[in-house]
Design a protein around this motif. Sequence first.
Motif, PDB file in Angstrom:
ATOM      1  N   GLY A   1       0.852  -1.181   0.000  1.00 35.20           N
ATOM      2  CA  GLY A   1       0.000   0.000   0.000  1.00 35.20           C
ATOM      3  C   GLY A   1       0.883   1.225   0.000  1.00 35.20           C
TER       4      GLY A   1
ATOM      5  N   GLY B   1       2.490   6.047   3.848  1.00 34.48           N
ATOM      6  CA  GLY B   1       1.633   6.907   4.659  1.00 34.48           C
ATOM      7  C   GLY B   1       0.223   6.390   4.836  1.00 34.48           C
TER       8      GLY B   1
ATOM      9  N   LYS C   1       0.520   1.333   6.964  1.00 34.15           N
ATOM     10  CA  LYS C   1       0.949  -0.072   7.001  1.00 34.15           C
ATOM     11  C   LYS C   1       1.629  -0.405   8.328  1.00 34.15           C
ATOM     12  CE  LYS C   1       3.482   0.259   3.278  1.00 34.15           C
ATOM     13  NZ  LYS C   1       3.244   1.703   3.063  1.00 34.15           N
TER      14      LYS C   1
ATOM     15  N   SER D   1      12.914  -6.428   7.077  1.00 34.43           N
ATOM     16  CA  SER D   1      13.565  -6.159   5.794  1.00 34.43           C
ATOM     17  C   SER D   1      14.942  -5.534   5.978  1.00 34.43           C
ATOM     18  CB  SER D   1      12.711  -5.179   4.997  1.00 34.43           C
ATOM     19  OG  SER D   1      11.467  -5.743   4.685  1.00 34.43           O
TER      20      SER D   1
ATOM     21  N   ARG E   1      18.164   2.873   3.424  1.00 32.15           N
ATOM     22  CA  ARG E   1      17.855   4.210   3.955  1.00 32.15           C
ATOM     23  C   ARG E   1      18.354   4.307   5.400  1.00 32.15           C
ATOM     24  NH1 ARG E   1      14.058   4.428   7.842  1.00 32.15           N
ATOM     25  NH2 ARG E   1      11.907   3.644   7.598  1.00 32.15           N
TER      26      ARG E   1
ATOM     27  N   TYR F   1      14.136  -2.451  10.807  1.00 32.32           N
ATOM     28  CA  TYR F   1      14.882  -2.862   9.606  1.00 32.32           C
ATOM     29  C   TYR F   1      16.284  -3.300  10.014  1.00 32.32           C
ATOM     30  CZ  TYR F   1      11.629  -0.470   6.349  1.00 32.32           C
ATOM     31  OH  TYR F   1      10.533  -0.093   5.617  1.00 32.32           O
TER      32      TYR F   1
ATOM     33  N   PHE G   1      12.950   2.212  -3.808  1.00 30.81           N
ATOM     34  CA  PHE G   1      11.775   3.021  -3.467  1.00 30.81           C
ATOM     35  C   PHE G   1      12.265   4.360  -2.953  1.00 30.81           C
ATOM     36  CE2 PHE G   1       8.512   4.723  -0.767  1.00 30.81           C
ATOM     37  CZ  PHE G   1       7.329   4.439  -1.433  1.00 30.81           C
TER      38      PHE G   1
ATOM     39  N   TYR H   1      15.313  -1.704  -0.730  1.00 30.48           N
ATOM     40  CA  TYR H   1      14.660  -2.475   0.332  1.00 30.48           C
ATOM     41  C   TYR H   1      14.587  -3.922  -0.131  1.00 30.48           C
ATOM     42  CZ  TYR H   1      12.841   2.094   1.882  1.00 30.48           C
ATOM     43  OH  TYR H   1      12.718   3.398   2.297  1.00 30.48           O
TER      44      TYR H   1
ATOM     45  N   THR I   1      13.785  -8.351   1.214  1.00 34.51           N
ATOM     46  CA  THR I   1      13.353  -9.325   2.222  1.00 34.51           C
ATOM     47  C   THR I   1      14.379 -10.447   2.327  1.00 34.51           C
ATOM     48  OG1 THR I   1      11.044  -8.914   1.607  1.00 34.51           O
ATOM     49  CG2 THR I   1      11.509 -10.935   2.844  1.00 34.51           C
TER      50      THR I   1
ATOM     51  N   GLU J   1       5.652  -6.802   4.765  1.00 40.01           N
ATOM     52  CA  GLU J   1       5.114  -5.465   4.483  1.00 40.01           C
ATOM     53  C   GLU J   1       6.072  -4.834   3.492  1.00 40.01           C
ATOM     54  OE1 GLU J   1       5.398  -1.987   7.276  1.00 40.01           O
ATOM     55  OE2 GLU J   1       5.604  -1.430   5.152  1.00 40.01           O
TER      56      GLU J   1
ATOM     57  N   GLU K   1       6.655  -2.929  -0.778  1.00 44.74           N
ATOM     58  CA  GLU K   1       6.003  -2.110  -1.793  1.00 44.74           C
ATOM     59  C   GLU K   1       5.661  -2.941  -3.044  1.00 44.74           C
ATOM     60  OE1 GLU K   1       8.802  -2.969  -3.693  1.00 44.74           O
ATOM     61  OE2 GLU K   1       8.120  -1.172  -4.786  1.00 44.74           O
TER      62      GLU K   1
ATOM     63  N   GLY L   1       8.144  -5.285  -5.183  1.00 45.22           N
ATOM     64  CA  GLY L   1       8.498  -6.486  -4.412  1.00 45.22           C
ATOM     65  C   GLY L   1       7.333  -7.465  -4.363  1.00 45.22           C
TER      66      GLY L   1
ATOM     67  N   ARG M   1       7.042  10.597  -2.501  1.00 43.64           N
ATOM     68  CA  ARG M   1       6.268   9.452  -2.019  1.00 43.64           C
ATOM     69  C   ARG M   1       4.811   9.538  -2.482  1.00 43.64           C
ATOM     70  NH1 ARG M   1       8.254   6.434   2.910  1.00 43.64           N
ATOM     71  NH2 ARG M   1      10.501   6.537   2.677  1.00 43.64           N
TER      72      ARG M   1
HETATM   73  N1  LIG Z   1      10.159  -4.469  -1.940  1.00 43.14           N
HETATM   74  C1  LIG Z   1      10.286  -4.203  -0.660  1.00 43.14           C
HETATM   75  N2  LIG Z   1       9.701  -3.113  -0.125  1.00 43.14           N
HETATM   76  C2  LIG Z   1       9.861  -2.902   1.199  1.00 43.14           C
HETATM   77  C3  LIG Z   1      10.596  -3.763   2.039  1.00 43.14           C
HETATM   78  N3  LIG Z   1      10.572  -3.264   3.301  1.00 43.14           N
HETATM   79  C4  LIG Z   1       9.839  -2.152   3.255  1.00 43.14           C
HETATM   80  N4  LIG Z   1       9.413  -1.914   1.988  1.00 43.14           N
HETATM   81  C5  LIG Z   1       8.564  -0.829   1.499  1.00 43.14           C
HETATM   82  O1  LIG Z   1       9.368   0.313   1.245  1.00 43.14           O
HETATM   83  C6  LIG Z   1       8.550   1.477   1.317  1.00 43.14           C
HETATM   84  C7  LIG Z   1       9.257   2.551   2.140  1.00 43.14           C
HETATM   85  O2  LIG Z   1       9.413   2.115   3.471  1.00 43.14           O
HETATM   86  P1  LIG Z   1       9.849   3.149   4.596  1.00 43.14           P
HETATM   87  O3  LIG Z   1      11.020   3.937   4.140  1.00 43.14           O
HETATM   88  O4  LIG Z   1       9.985   2.381   5.883  1.00 43.14           O
HETATM   89  O5  LIG Z   1       8.630   4.165   4.661  1.00 43.14           O
HETATM   90  P2  LIG Z   1       7.139   4.012   5.214  1.00 43.14           P
HETATM   91  O6  LIG Z   1       6.628   2.636   4.846  1.00 43.14           O
HETATM   92  O7  LIG Z   1       6.421   5.097   4.526  1.00 43.14           O
HETATM   93  O8  LIG Z   1       7.198   4.206   6.710  1.00 43.14           O
HETATM   94  C8  LIG Z   1       7.216   1.014   1.930  1.00 43.14           C
HETATM   95  O9  LIG Z   1       6.256   0.905   0.896  1.00 43.14           O
HETATM   96  C9  LIG Z   1       7.548  -0.329   2.500  1.00 43.14           C
HETATM   97  O10 LIG Z   1       6.409  -1.202   2.518  1.00 43.14           O
HETATM   98  C10 LIG Z   1      11.193  -4.930   1.428  1.00 43.14           C
HETATM   99  O11 LIG Z   1      11.824  -5.759   2.059  1.00 43.14           O
HETATM  100  N5  LIG Z   1      11.000  -5.072   0.102  1.00 43.14           N
END
Ligand SMILES: Nc1nc2c(ncn2[C@@H]2O[C@H](COP(=O)(O)OP(=O)(O)O)[C@@H](O)[C@H]2O)c(=O)[nH]1
Length: 194
Positions: free
Chosen positions: A19, A22, A25, A44, A48, A60, A83, A88, A90, A108, A110, A113, A155
Motif C-alpha cells: 500500500g 503513509g 501499514k 527487511s 535508507r 529494519y 523506493f 529495500y 526481504t 510489508e 512495496e 516487491g 512518495r
Molecule cells: N520491496 C520491498 N519493499 C519494502 C521492504 N521493506 C519495506 N518496503 C517498502 O518500502 C517502502 C518505504 O518504506 P519506509 O522507508 O519504511 O517508509 P514508510 O513505509 O512510509 O514508513 C514502503 O512501501 C515499505 O512497505 C522490502 O523488504 N521489500
Amino acid sequence: MTEQAAPTPQPARLTVLSGPSGVGKGTVVAEVRRLFPHVWVSISCTTRRPRPGEADGVQYHFLSDAEFDDLIASDRLLEYASFAGHRYGTPRKPVEQHLAAGRPTLLEIELQGARQIRQRMPEARFVFLAPPSVRELRDRLVGRGTEATEVVEARLAQAEVELEAHDEFDVVVVNDDVERAAAEVVSLISVVDA
Ligand SMILES: Nc1nc2c(ncn2[C@@H]2O[C@H](COP(=O)(O)OP(=O)(O)O)[C@@H](O)[C@H]2O)c(=O)[nH]1
Ligand SMILES: Nc1ncnc2c1ncn2[C@@H]1O[C@H](COP(=O)(O)OP(=O)(O)O)[C@@H](O)[C@H]1O
C-alpha cells in the motif's frame, strides 16, 4: 511407552501487505501483532538511514550499499526493489524457516516487491491497504512529520502508481480505522482455506 516423532508442521500461509507510503501499514501491522502474536513479521533490509526511534534489527536491518549488493550477489534476498531513492529487500532464509515451522508470515513491502513474490510464490495471499481518500493519504504522510517536503512529494507521486495497481491484489482493505483494518488483516492471515 513408545516415543512418537513430533508431527511435521503444516507449512503456513505467506501474506504480503502493500500500500502507498503513509497509508498506515506500519500502524496496522503493529496492531496485527497485538491482536495475533502468532504472526511472524519479516524484518527487511534497507539502505535508507534510520529515523529517530528506529533501531537496527528491529524495524529494519540498516545496511550500506555494499552490504546490500552482497546480499543480492549471494541470492539471500527473496525480493528487492528501489523506493524513493533507497533499496529495500526481504531476507530469504528467515521467511522460509518460519513458513516451514508453521508460523503465519507477513511481509510489508512495496508494489515491485509484491510482484516479484507473486512470480515466485503465487500461493501467497496479496493484500492491498488503501486510504479512505487521496486527501487523507496526504494528510497522514505530512502529519507523520518524518520526511522533508520533497520526500513527501516523491512518495505521493509513487503513491498514485501504487493506488492504480490495487486490482492486482487478492483483497483490498481500507484503513479507515486502525483496529477495524487490523482485525480484517488478521482474519486474512490466520484463516486457512478449506
Ligand atoms: N520491496 C520491498 N519493499 C519494502 C521492504 N521493506 C519495506 N518496503 C517498502 O518500502 C517502502 C518505504 O518504506 P519506509 O522507508 O519504511 O517508509 P514508510 O513505509 O512510509 O514508513 C514502503 O512501501 C515499505 O512497505 C522490502 O523488504 N521489500
Ligand atoms: N486509520 C488511521 N487513521 C488515522 N491516522 C492513521 C491511521 N493509520 C495510520 N495513521 C497515521 O498515519 C501516519 C502514517 O502511518 P504509517 O503507519 O507510518 O504508514 P506507512 O507505514 O504505510 O507509511 C502515521 O502518523 C499514523 O499514525
